[in-house]
Write a protein that holds these residues in place. Structure first.
Motif, short mmCIF file in Angstrom:
data_model
loop_
_atom_site.label_atom_id
_atom_site.label_comp_id
_atom_site.label_asym_id
_atom_site.label_seq_id
_atom_site.Cartn_x
_atom_site.Cartn_y
_atom_site.Cartn_z
N MET A 31 0.82 -1.29 -0.17
CA MET A 31 0.07 -0.01 -0.10
C MET A 31 0.98 1.30 0.07
O MET A 31 0.60 2.15 -0.80
CB MET A 31 -0.85 -0.04 1.28
CG MET A 31 -2.01 1.05 1.48
SD MET A 31 -3.00 0.83 0.01
CE MET A 31 -4.34 2.09 0.69
N LYS A 32 2.05 1.38 0.96
CA LYS A 32 2.91 2.40 0.82
C LYS A 32 3.60 2.78 -0.49
O LYS A 32 3.81 3.92 -0.78
CB LYS A 32 3.86 2.29 2.04
CG LYS A 32 3.36 2.10 3.48
CD LYS A 32 4.40 2.25 4.44
CE LYS A 32 3.77 2.15 5.90
NZ LYS A 32 4.88 1.73 7.01
N LYS A 33 4.02 1.39 -1.15
CA LYS A 33 4.61 1.45 -2.43
C LYS A 33 3.79 2.35 -3.66
O LYS A 33 4.12 3.19 -4.19
CB LYS A 33 4.91 0.41 -2.88
CG LYS A 33 5.72 0.39 -4.14
CD LYS A 33 6.16 -0.95 -4.65
CE LYS A 33 7.16 -1.09 -5.75
NZ LYS A 33 7.74 -2.45 -6.20
N LYS A 34 2.15 1.85 -3.32
CA LYS A 34 1.15 2.79 -4.34
C LYS A 34 1.16 4.11 -4.09
O LYS A 34 1.20 4.96 -5.04
CB LYS A 34 -0.15 1.67 -4.06
CG LYS A 34 -0.18 0.40 -4.84
CD LYS A 34 -1.34 -0.04 -4.72
CE LYS A 34 -1.53 -1.64 -5.49
NZ LYS A 34 -2.73 -2.25 -5.30
N ILE A 35 0.95 4.66 -2.74
CA ILE A 35 0.96 5.97 -2.49
C ILE A 35 2.11 6.67 -2.96
O ILE A 35 1.96 7.77 -3.53
CB ILE A 35 0.68 5.95 -1.08
CG1 ILE A 35 -0.52 5.57 -0.50
CG2 ILE A 35 0.92 7.57 -0.61
CD1 ILE A 35 -0.93 5.43 1.08
N GLY A 36 3.38 6.16 -2.70
CA GLY A 36 4.74 6.79 -3.25
C GLY A 36 4.53 7.10 -4.54
O GLY A 36 4.96 7.99 -5.06
N ILE A 37 4.47 5.92 -5.45
CA ILE A 37 4.16 5.98 -6.88
C ILE A 37 3.16 6.97 -7.20
O ILE A 37 3.52 7.82 -8.17
CB ILE A 37 4.00 4.57 -7.51
CG1 ILE A 37 5.02 3.72 -7.15
CG2 ILE A 37 3.70 4.77 -8.90
CD1 ILE A 37 4.84 2.05 -7.71
N GLY A 38 2.09 7.03 -6.58
CA GLY A 38 1.10 8.05 -6.98
C GLY A 38 1.38 9.34 -6.56
O GLY A 38 1.08 10.21 -7.71
N LEU A 39 2.08 9.79 -5.49
CA LEU A 39 2.72 11.03 -5.21
C LEU A 39 3.83 11.25 -6.28
O LEU A 39 3.86 12.58 -6.82
CB LEU A 39 3.37 10.98 -3.95
CG LEU A 39 2.50 10.96 -2.60
CD1 LEU A 39 3.40 10.99 -1.34
CD2 LEU A 39 1.76 12.36 -2.80
#
Length: 156
Positions: A1-9
């Protein structure tokens, strides 16, 4: 989940780089409606205002390199737009007499009470700091205009 948020940012930051606010740049540094066209002003005082105030309060902003990086550029343009809405030296001659006099009073208050230039602006633009000598010159100019300011109640 953190990886998706990071990629999204990261994606949002990359997309933001293609958003470019309209630049506040005029062909004339001293506009036809400049404050110097409304009031007699010495060259030295006018230069103080140009050097210390015009970046945010005129139709001609100098944009440092870092304003090409978003969201910094958007944030800076927002401050410039707010500054021009409050006081625009390039449009000063268009102000009705009462508004112009009030703006001169606000210039006096801003420099004497120290709320202009903004601290956040001075962090990077040390050259915009208003010295006591600058303050004295501006105050003498304002006094020479003979504008009677409204009496203010004392601050508590």
């Amino acid at each position: 989940m953190k990886k998706k948020i990071g990629i999204g940012l990261v994606v949002v930051l990359i997309v933001l780089q293609f958003v470019r606010p309209t630049r506040n740049v005029s062909e004339q540094i001293i506009a036809d409606k400049d404050i110097s066209k409304k009031y007699a002003i010495s060259e030295s005082v006018h230069q103080i205002l140009i050097q210390k105030c015009y970046d945010c309060h005129s139709s001609n902003t100098h944009y440092p390199w870092y304003t090409n990086i978003q969201p910094i550029g958007l944030w800076m343009q927002h401050h410039v737009d707010e500054g021009k809405d409050e006081l625009n030296f390039s449009e000063f001659k268009t102000y009705p007499e009462r508004k112009a006099n009030h703006k001169v009073e606000e210039i006096s208050d801003a420099i004497n009470e120290g709320w202009m230039p903004l601290d956040s602006y001075l962090w990077i633009h040390k050259e915009a700091e208003i010295s006591q000598k600058d303050r004295d010159a501006i105050n003498e100019w304002i006094k020479s205009l003979g504008i009677v300011f409204e009496e203010k109640p004392p601050r508590p």
